[in-house]
Design an enzyme around this catalytic site. Structure first.
Site, short mmCIF file in Angstrom:
data_model
loop_
_atom_site.label_atom_id
_atom_site.label_comp_id
_atom_site.label_asym_id
_atom_site.label_seq_id
_atom_site.Cartn_x
_atom_site.Cartn_y
_atom_site.Cartn_z
N ASP A 126 1.12 21.98 12.03
CA ASP A 126 1.94 20.57 12.02
C ASP A 126 0.63 19.57 11.35
O ASP A 126 1.24 18.65 10.37
CB ASP A 126 1.57 19.64 13.37
CG ASP A 126 2.91 20.27 14.10
OD1 ASP A 126 3.35 21.45 13.04
OD2 ASP A 126 3.16 19.04 14.57
N LYS B 97 -13.36 28.37 18.50
CA LYS B 97 -14.45 26.99 19.47
C LYS B 97 -15.20 27.79 20.08
O LYS B 97 -15.89 27.95 20.51
CB LYS B 97 -13.61 26.48 20.59
CG LYS B 97 -13.85 25.48 21.04
CD LYS B 97 -14.45 24.12 19.96
CE LYS B 97 -15.39 23.29 20.56
NZ LYS B 97 -16.08 21.59 19.58
N ASP C 65 -0.96 26.22 15.69
CA ASP C 65 -0.45 25.64 16.36
C ASP C 65 -0.62 24.26 16.54
O ASP C 65 0.57 23.47 14.61
CB ASP C 65 0.71 25.40 17.46
CG ASP C 65 0.80 25.07 17.42
OD1 ASP C 65 2.66 24.71 17.29
OD2 ASP C 65 1.21 24.22 19.26
N ASP D 3 -13.08 21.72 15.74
CA ASP D 3 -12.95 20.46 14.91
C ASP D 3 -13.26 20.00 14.10
O ASP D 3 -12.68 19.49 13.49
CB ASP D 3 -13.63 19.44 16.41
CG ASP D 3 -15.27 20.24 16.75
OD1 ASP D 3 -15.20 21.56 15.74
OD2 ASP D 3 -15.89 20.15 16.95
N TYR E 96 -1.26 30.24 25.61
CA TYR E 96 0.25 30.39 25.17
C TYR E 96 0.42 31.71 25.98
O TYR E 96 1.36 31.54 27.41
CB TYR E 96 0.84 30.72 23.53
CG TYR E 96 1.19 29.93 23.02
CD1 TYR E 96 -0.06 28.96 22.60
CD2 TYR E 96 2.69 29.67 22.89
CE1 TYR E 96 0.22 27.64 22.04
CE2 TYR E 96 2.68 28.20 22.13
CZ TYR E 96 1.18 27.22 21.50
OH TYR E 96 1.72 26.17 20.52
C1 IPM Z 1 5.86 26.25 16.58
C2 IPM Z 1 6.15 25.79 18.59
C3 IPM Z 1 6.25 27.07 19.24
C4 IPM Z 1 4.74 26.45 19.53
C5 IPM Z 1 6.88 26.01 21.37
C6 IPM Z 1 7.56 25.23 20.77
C7 IPM Z 1 6.73 27.21 21.43
O1 IPM Z 1 5.24 24.00 17.91
O2 IPM Z 1 6.61 26.95 16.56
O3 IPM Z 1 5.15 25.85 16.15
O4 IPM Z 1 3.99 26.32 20.53
O5 IPM Z 1 4.19 28.27 18.83
MN MN Z 2 4.24 23.24 16.93
#
Ligand code: IPM
Ligand code: MN
Ligand code: NAD
Length: 352
Positions: free
Chosen positions: A246, A186, A242, A218, A136
């Site tokens: 999700d 990884k 990240d 993975d 990042y």
């Molecule tokens: C999160 C988002 C951010 C990230 C983006 C918007 C920069 O996806 O907070 O999970 O990747 O950290």
């Molecule tokens: Mn995110």
């Protein structure tokens, strides 16, 4: 208690308004909210996604409530002007390196998980995501190779002190839970990950009471679906964290439920300075329709009360009201129901 409120783009302002209602209902002595512009909204108003005035508000506050940023109409801009730079810039400028993303299955919601209910029921985990390093924040660029092909590149790197400080956060979190820590990397391919693993192992010597295991990312993605109940605290780098968070959100039912705290070293008179935001984005596909589930945002406000203000009872009161609303069937579209943003806010307030 100075709280900066940065609502941002898309559904950001919609869900933030509900979290603010919840905070105001608590009638906390001395709570002061100050709004600031971030993201695409700030770009269109001030020409920058993270204006200096917003940073000033952030620095003068004890905690930040952050909605979401992201606006497709800005995707053609140079990267430093894009909405996402607001959140990345705040994390970097304020040294918020430790991102806590809890994922727990709410009773009664098992059937909304992408997993079978009996598997979903077992989920109670905490992802500790490093937030100031990795691919990042490395150098990046676009170039043209000698043969004329275009190439995009991003440098992935971790320095040992960056790994060590997040390792300490994760081991301490594990000590406060079931004393199990899974480090995800990884290391079979990446040098960044080999260093990560080495430093995690070195740090583990200071936490003999915590059972440490390592898992390749993975496999971790697979195990999160197969047997999520085996995870307790998971520590991982910025990019893997990240993605896995999700994924974890759908394992418990919806991304509209997952809150987060981003912490650094700074202490205020009340607790640890932090930024609190849902893990979801600005959801442009449903923005402006009053449909967004504000629960992740409301739960982020609860995390703020706990970590930045030491108000455990108030945090628990909010979390209890959210759980009760879900149990009573107050479900947004993301959970197969029809409750709108305001209606969910009303339901949580009523149960507080
Ligand atoms: C999160 C988002 C951010 C990230 C983006 C918007 C920069 O996806 O907070 O999970 O990747 O950290
Ligand atoms: Mn995110
Ligand atoms: P997203 O999280 O915004 O949306 C993904 C899907 O989940 C969409 O279908 C959306 O409608 C749904 N969703 C998300 N939150 C919801 C909620 N509270 N209630 C109901 N449904 C919800 O991810 P995306 O579509 O990949 O990204 C959209 C924009 O948001 C992009 O510009 C991205 O960069 C940005 N983003 C910002 C943050 C942040 O501010 N921290 C986080 C993630 C993405």
């Amino acid at each position: 208690m100075k709280i900066a409120v940065f609502a941002g783009d898309g559904i950001g302002p919609e869900v933030t308004a509900q979290a603010v209602r919840v905070l105001e209902a608590l009638n906390l002595d001395g709570m002061e909210l100050t709004e600031g512009d971030v993201g695409g909204a700030a770009y269109y108003k001030h020409g920058h996604p993270l204006p200096e005035a917003t940073l000033d508000i952030a620095r003068a506050s004890d905690a930040i409530l952050f909605g979401a940023v992201g606006d497709f109409s800005c995707d053609h801009l140079e990267r430093h002007l894009r909405p996402e730079q607001a959140i990345l810039g705040l994390r970097a400028a304020l040294g918020l390196f430790a991102n806590l993303r809890p994922a727990t299955c709410f009773p009664g919601l098992e059937h909304m998980s992408g997993l079978r209910p009996e598997i979903a029921r077992s989920i109670d985990l905490l992802i500790v995501r490093e937030l100031n390093g990795d691919v990042y924040f490395g150098e990046k660029g676009m170039r043209t190779l000698d043969d004329g092909r275009r190439q995009g590149w991003d440098m992935m790197a971790y320095a040992e002190d960056e790994v060590r400080r997040i390792a300490h956060v994760a081991f301490r979190a594990a000590q406060g839970r079931s004393k199990k820590l899974c480090s995800v990397d990884k290391a079979n391919v990446l040098e960044t990950s080999q260093l990560w693993r080495d430093v995690i192992i070195e740090t583990s010597a200071e936490y003999p009471d915590v059972a440490l295991e390592h898992m390749y990312v993975d496999n971790a993605a697979m195990q999160l679906v197969k047997a999520p109940g085996n995870f307790d605290v998971v520590v991982t780098g910025n990019l893997f964290g990240d993605i896995l968070s999700d994924q974890a959100s759908m394992c418990v039912g919806s991304i509209g439920l997952l809150a987060s705290a981003s912490l650094g070293e700074r202490q205020t008179g009340y607790g640890t300075f932090g930024l609190y935001e849902p893990i979801h984005g600005s959801a442009p596909d449903i923005a402006g329709q009053g449909k967004a589930n504000p629960m992740a945002m409301i739960l982020s406000a609860a995390m703020m009360l706990r970590h930045s203000f030491g108000l455990e009872a108030e945090a628990a009161r909010i979390e209890g009201a959210v759980a009760k609303a879900l149990e009573d069937g107050v479900l947004g579209g993301d959970l197969g129901g029809t409750a709108g943003t305001q209606e969910v806010g009303d339901a949580v307030l009523a149960r507080m």
